[in-house]
Each structure stands twice: as structure tokens, then as C-alpha cells.
Design a protein around this motif. Structure first.
Motif, mmCIF file in Angstrom:
data_model
loop_
_atom_site.group_PDB
_atom_site.id
_atom_site.type_symbol
_atom_site.label_atom_id
_atom_site.label_comp_id
_atom_site.label_asym_id
_atom_site.label_seq_id
_atom_site.Cartn_x
_atom_site.Cartn_y
_atom_site.Cartn_z
ATOM 1 N N ARG A 22 0.751 -1.307 0.268
ATOM 2 C CA ARG A 22 -0.192 0.052 -0.102
ATOM 3 C C ARG A 22 0.774 0.962 0.134
ATOM 4 O O ARG A 22 0.377 2.003 -0.679
ATOM 5 C CB ARG A 22 -0.713 0.019 1.246
ATOM 6 N N LEU A 23 2.245 1.248 0.643
ATOM 7 C CA LEU A 23 2.979 2.194 0.584
ATOM 8 C C LEU A 23 3.616 2.249 -0.276
ATOM 9 O O LEU A 23 3.873 3.600 -0.807
ATOM 10 C CB LEU A 23 3.811 1.837 2.053
ATOM 11 N N SER A 24 4.387 1.580 -1.178
ATOM 12 C CA SER A 24 4.418 1.483 -2.749
ATOM 13 C C SER A 24 3.584 2.771 -3.067
ATOM 14 O O SER A 24 4.173 2.943 -4.999
ATOM 15 C CB SER A 24 4.703 0.406 -3.456
ATOM 16 N N ARG A 25 2.570 2.154 -3.303
ATOM 17 C CA ARG A 25 1.420 2.024 -4.187
ATOM 18 C C ARG A 25 1.788 3.735 -4.088
ATOM 19 O O ARG A 25 1.032 4.954 -4.704
ATOM 20 C CB ARG A 25 0.256 1.473 -4.382
ATOM 21 N N LEU A 26 1.459 4.209 -2.861
ATOM 22 C CA LEU A 26 1.401 6.001 -2.318
ATOM 23 C C LEU A 26 2.396 6.377 -2.881
ATOM 24 O O LEU A 26 2.217 7.519 -3.523
ATOM 25 C CB LEU A 26 0.961 5.882 -0.617
ATOM 26 N N TRP A 27 3.341 6.013 -2.534
ATOM 27 C CA TRP A 27 4.606 7.233 -3.104
ATOM 28 C C TRP A 27 4.283 6.342 -5.172
ATOM 29 O O TRP A 27 5.244 7.553 -5.433
ATOM 30 C CB TRP A 27 5.739 5.805 -3.218
ATOM 31 N N ILE A 28 4.441 5.734 -5.616
ATOM 32 C CA ILE A 28 3.745 5.855 -6.700
ATOM 33 C C ILE A 28 3.067 6.744 -7.345
ATOM 34 O O ILE A 28 3.081 7.946 -8.449
ATOM 35 C CB ILE A 28 3.442 4.206 -7.700
ATOM 36 N N ASN A 29 1.535 7.274 -6.097
ATOM 37 C CA ASN A 29 1.380 7.952 -6.964
ATOM 38 C C ASN A 29 1.540 9.294 -6.422
ATOM 39 O O ASN A 29 1.417 10.094 -8.062
ATOM 40 C CB ASN A 29 0.131 7.561 -5.312
ATOM 41 N N ALA A 30 2.905 9.653 -5.821
ATOM 42 C CA ALA A 30 3.276 11.123 -5.570
ATOM 43 C C ALA A 30 3.635 10.756 -7.063
ATOM 44 O O ALA A 30 3.766 11.812 -6.809
ATOM 45 C CB ALA A 30 3.907 10.926 -3.580
ATOM 46 N N TRP A 31 4.961 9.962 -6.740
ATOM 47 C CA TRP A 31 6.015 10.313 -7.842
ATOM 48 C C TRP A 31 5.330 10.710 -9.189
ATOM 49 O O TRP A 31 5.887 11.390 -10.017
ATOM 50 C CB TRP A 31 7.224 9.092 -7.472
ATOM 51 N N HIS A 32 4.555 10.574 -10.155
ATOM 52 C CA HIS A 32 3.265 11.155 -10.980
ATOM 53 C C HIS A 32 2.851 12.187 -10.355
ATOM 54 O O HIS A 32 3.553 12.843 -11.260
ATOM 55 C CB HIS A 32 2.142 9.824 -11.334
ATOM 56 N N LEU A 33 2.810 12.769 -9.240
ATOM 57 C CA LEU A 33 1.463 13.490 -9.342
ATOM 58 C C LEU A 33 2.584 14.971 -8.628
ATOM 59 O O LEU A 33 2.057 16.071 -9.197
ATOM 60 C CB LEU A 33 0.900 13.373 -8.458
ATOM 61 N N ARG A 34 3.464 14.600 -8.675
ATOM 62 C CA ARG A 34 4.624 15.750 -8.300
ATOM 63 C C ARG A 34 5.200 16.786 -9.372
ATOM 64 O O ARG A 34 5.065 17.788 -8.840
ATOM 65 C CB ARG A 34 6.457 14.985 -7.972
ATOM 66 N N GLY A 35 4.874 16.516 -10.970
ATOM 67 C CA GLY A 35 5.145 16.795 -11.835
ATOM 68 C C GLY A 35 4.642 18.100 -11.967
ATOM 69 O O GLY A 35 4.620 19.079 -12.033
ATOM 70 N N SER A 36 2.890 18.008 -11.318
ATOM 71 C CA SER A 36 2.291 18.747 -11.857
ATOM 72 C C SER A 36 1.598 19.719 -10.151
ATOM 73 O O SER A 36 0.798 21.147 -10.376
ATOM 74 C CB SER A 36 0.921 18.905 -12.125
#
Lengths: 215, 215
Positions: free
Chosen positions: B107-121
Motif C-alpha cells: 500500500r505504501l509503495s502504491r502511495l509512493w508511485i502515486n506521489a511520484w507521478h503527481l509531483r510533476g504537476s
DNA sequence: GATGATATTGAGTGTGCCACCAATAAGCAA
DNA sequence: TTGCTTATTGGTGGCACACTCAATATCATC
């Protein structure tokens, strides 16, 4: 009084129009992310009305999945060509790692991260992601297997070695954005190192080794 | 005629209310993704009006960043406690890897992936992500360094070894969702293997080795 | 040049979200 | 109890998006 003058319509063959849409969507996906692949955005890109996109793709999600599939498919053919004409497997693999270290691959990594996340909420995209994952894996695995058959590589389990390479590539790709931080060579070369070790190759066989080395 | 009866107001101390909001947001972020952390969603969660959330967080993005920070911060303290009271560094590291193999870490990994992507915007989120990345890295690195100081570990460059472990963890985490596919032990154990090799430990020192092993 | 199939438009509907603001009531302090 | 601070509400406006559908213009075919 700009544009109430009735737009000029350009009518194209369905197949051509569809391809045009997919191309535009793939470019947007690669450059700005899959959430920017909206009916409006792609329509603007092609200078048509959003309704036209709906005409070709029943659902916005279908377009998103198609954009992802097109982008990753095209890149796959560039990085790991289906038909390997000349050169040894070692050379092909070395070429792959060389390209995987480039900036173009970073954009692709971002797209994968993007898709991994969105997969949870978009079934159609999820299916496409799974399909592409196996496509990439089998393409790399077949290169490994051929190398083994030719006596270039040596591994207990080509499947496992392939997965290990992919895991490292994904791990490196996850931080593709964070290029502000200094990345030591021993880290940047991790994928190559894992491959060389896993395939029984000499250090440096798949990529140049710099001055200061690890281990 | 359900609810035009004037809501009952429950007034809480600012600090408490804020904490309550952050907790709810972190839970939603971990369970459903950062894009589900909206004013409306969190307000519903706490049974208050969206305006109240705005009162505490000027911008929706602030709330999102806070949710990410809270979730990753809490997990970090669980997986790599700041204060290591009893046990050897080897034991602490082994414990970390054991937890990192569990479903909670996915679950934490998913959150990180999520954040990595959103970081751009999202600039605010991006800052939080960078901060948390260094937090995780330094926490792990300090454990490695202490192990070296105590003579438990042996490595040329603690920083590099730490990064290598993180890269593999990220790579494995990227596929946290794809649990349908069979994952061979030699792949599942990659993080442990990299750590054992990089820290000069015996095979199995950081985690159990199953029956069929690689290499 | 006429005709028919259909690619394309334009307009409208509905949803979900953020942001802003004035009014209100809860609870603490005097 | 009274008064005051402010936490909380309710409502409004605006933007971006997906999806629908009838009307229309375009091109291929005859």
C-alpha cells in the motif's frame, strides 16, 4: 467575432483519422501524462471538436488505454526490436542498456509510473498495462534465451534473470524525475551489473565502466 | 425533508481538528490514492462541510501534500524507528526487510508511485516528496553506517549501498499491484540479496532462504 | 452532376471539483 | 450570566470534464 464563421470541415478516412488521434494521444501521454489525455485536449491538438474523438472512442478511458499502448509499443520496438538482424545478443543487450540510460527512457518510465497508478481505477487501462508488461518481459526474455542458446550468456533461469533486470530498471526509472540528486555510477550501472552477473558475463561486457568502480 | 433541520455543530480545538483532518486524509490517500483526497471527500469522512477543510488548508494541494507526508512519516517510524533500543543492526535491518515484504508495504509503495507521478504537476507535493525521500534514505543510511561502525557490516560506500537497496525496493514496489503473477523467490528476495552482498553479510543473514535458490 | 453514406460539428446535459464569503453558533473567559 | 472570539456552516460562482444527439457538410460512387 473570431470563429462563428462555421468551421471548415476536413473529412478523413476512419482508419487514418483514428491513427491520427492515437498518435496525438500517445504524444500527450508521453509528454504530459495520461490524465492530460482528455477529449478536449486531444481535440484541440488536432483542431477538431471533442465530439469527434467520442465518435472514434466510445469512452475516454478507451482512448487513454490506446494512448498508453501505442506509446509503449512504439518504444518497445525501438529499444528491443522484434527482428534482430545483425550483431550478437550481447551487442543488442548493450544497445538496450545504452538507450535505457538516455533521457527518452525517462519519459517512458514516467509513463509507466503513471499507468501503474491509474491502473487501479481504470480496468481497460489495467488490461493494457498487463499486456504491455508481458510484451516487454517476453521480448527481453527471448533475447536472453537466444543469447543462452548461442552460448553468449550463461544463466540457471532466463526467466528469473530477466525479471531481475526489469526490477532494477523499474527501480531506477522510479527516480527518473529526481535528476537533481547526484547518482553515483555504481547506482546508475545497477541494471548492467545485474545483467552481467546474472548472465555470466565479464564486467564491462554490457556497458563501459568508469574510473571509480564499486565492489 | 431529510436534513434541512440545521446541522448540529461540533466545535473542536484547532490542533485537534487539524490532526483529525490529516489522519483522515492520510487514510484516504493510503487506501484510495492521493487524487481521492479532495475537500468534499475528507469532509464527508469527518461529517463536516467542505468549507471547514478549506479553513484549515488554504489550498487543496496543501492537504494532499500533508496527507502524503503524514502517511509516509508514520510508516517510516514503524519500519525504521529513529531510536533503535535493543538488538543488533543486522536484526533491525532484517526486521525492516521482513516488513517490507508484507502487504502493508505494498500500500505504501502504491502511495509512493502515486506521489511520484503527481509531483510533476503539484509543487507543494513535490517538495514533500523530496523531503520524505531524503528522510527514508538518511534513516536507512544511518542504520547502515551504525552497522559498519559496530563491525557488523562491511561496505566501501554506505551511501551507495543504501541507494542500491532503495532502488531494488522501489523496483519491487512498482509491481506491488501485479500480485497475480508468480514471483520467484530469487526475485522476491532481491532487496535482501543486494543488502547482504553490499554489506558483506552471509547469505541468509537478513532473511530466510527457501529451498530452491538461485546461483 | 446528382446522390447517398457517414464523418464531423454544435449545442446541451450532468457531474465533481476548488475557491470565496457572509452569517451563525459553540464554547471559553470575564 | 454575558460577551467575544472564531470554528463551522451554507450558498454561490466558475471551471473542466465526459457523454449524448440531432443536424450538417463532405467525399466517394455512380
Amino acid at each position: 467575432m473570431a470563429s462563428s464563421v462555421q468551421r471548415k470541415r476536413i473529412r478523413k478516412a476512419p482508419a487514418a483519422r483514428r491513427a491520427e488521434i492515437v498518435d496525438a494521444a500517445a504524444a500527450v501521454a508521453l509528454g504530459e501524462g495520461l490524465e492530460c489525455v482528455t477529449l478536449q485536449r486531444i481535440a484541440d491538438e488536432l483542431d477538431v471538436r471533442p465530439g469527434l474523438i467520442s465518435h472514434y472512442f466510445g469512452t475516454a478511458e478507451d482512448l487513454v488505454a490506446e494512448a498508453f499502448g501505442a506509446a509503449t509499443g512504439a518504444e518497445l520496438d525501438v529499444l528491443l526490436p522484434e527482428e534482430r538482424t545483425g550483431g550478437t545478443c550481447t551487442e543488442h543487450l548493450a544497445r538496450f542498456f545504452a538507450l535505457a540510460a538516455g533521457p527518452e527512457f525517462d519519459r517512458l518510465s514516467r509513463l509507466w509510473i503513471n499507468a501503474w497508478h491509474l491502473r487501479g481505477s481504470r480496468p481497460v487501462l489495467n488490461e493494457r498495462v498487463l499486456e504491455r508488461e508481458t510484451a516487454w518481459r517476453t521480448r527481453l526474455e527471448s533475447l536472453v534465451r537466444e543469447g543462452v542458446a548461442r552460448g553468449e550468456f550463461r544463466t540457471d533461469d532466463p526467466y528469473v534473470t530477466t525479471l531481475q533486470i526489469i526490477v532494477v530498471l523499474d527501480g531506477l526509472g522510479a527516480h527518473a524525475n529526481t535528476d537533481t540528486s547526484y547518482r553515483p555510477e555504481a547506482v546508475a550501472r545497477m541494471a548492467v551489473t545485474v545483467a552481467e552477473q546474472g548472465l555470466g558475463l565479464a564486467r564491462g561486457a554490457l556497458g563501459p565502466v568508469g574510473s571509480a568502480a564499486s565492489e
